[in-house]
Design an enzyme around this catalytic site. Structure first.
Site, PDB file in Angstrom:
ATOM      1  N   CYS A  30     -11.287  -3.276   5.386  1.00 50.98           N
ATOM      2  CA  CYS A  30     -11.889  -4.193   4.424  1.00 50.98           C
ATOM      3  C   CYS A  30     -12.661  -5.318   5.111  1.00 50.98           C
ATOM      4  O   CYS A  30     -12.075  -6.182   5.767  1.00 50.98           O
ATOM      5  CB  CYS A  30     -10.777  -4.772   3.536  1.00 50.98           C
ATOM      6  SG  CYS A  30     -11.316  -6.062   2.414  1.00 50.98           S
ATOM      7  N   CYS A  33     -11.649  -8.755   3.847  1.00 53.16           N
ATOM      8  CA  CYS A  33     -10.405  -9.236   4.459  1.00 53.16           C
ATOM      9  C   CYS A  33     -10.703  -9.867   5.817  1.00 53.16           C
ATOM     10  O   CYS A  33     -10.151 -10.914   6.154  1.00 53.16           O
ATOM     11  CB  CYS A  33      -9.416  -8.087   4.629  1.00 53.16           C
ATOM     12  SG  CYS A  33      -8.923  -7.312   3.070  1.00 53.16           S
TER      13      CYS A  33
END
Length: 111
Positions: A30, A33
């Site tokens: 991600c 993230c």
């Protein structure tokens, strides 16, 4: 210090913690993230033993993500006395995360 949490140590590190816990649900793949990593590192560096910062990788611990109904990564959840008390998801402004800590944990962190 950030603590990597899995299904094996979730009870001990989060549910049975004597201090509040900020948990970040994330995924290795991600990019959003990764954008939040500096904020998570800042929180961990400033916890001063007043709270824990834990990270749960959703693919390694899919059962935990499902149990807490995490559908978006990153998702941040603050636990107190083993119960989730606050949550926010997505790419957040650093101040939003720090405000969560200030409000729910009662600790001043400068960002």
């Amino acid at each position: 210090m950030k603590i990597r949490v899995t299904s094996e140590n979730y009870r001990q590190e989060v549910l049975e913690s004597d201090i509040p816990v900020l948990v970040e649900f994330f995924a290795d793949w991600c990019s959003k993230c990764a954008m939040m990593e500096d904020t998570v590192d800042l929180a961990a560096a400033n916890c001063g033993g007043c709270f824990k910062v834990c990270q749960i990788e959703i693919e390694d611990s899919a059962d935990l993500a499902e149990q807490l109904q995490v559908e978006i990564v990153p998702t941040f959840v603050i636990f107190r006395n083993g119960e989730p008390v606050s949550a926010a998801a997505g790419v957040l402004n650093r101040e939003v995360v720090l405000d969560m800590i200030r409000e729910e944990i009662g600790l001043e962190i400068s960002g």
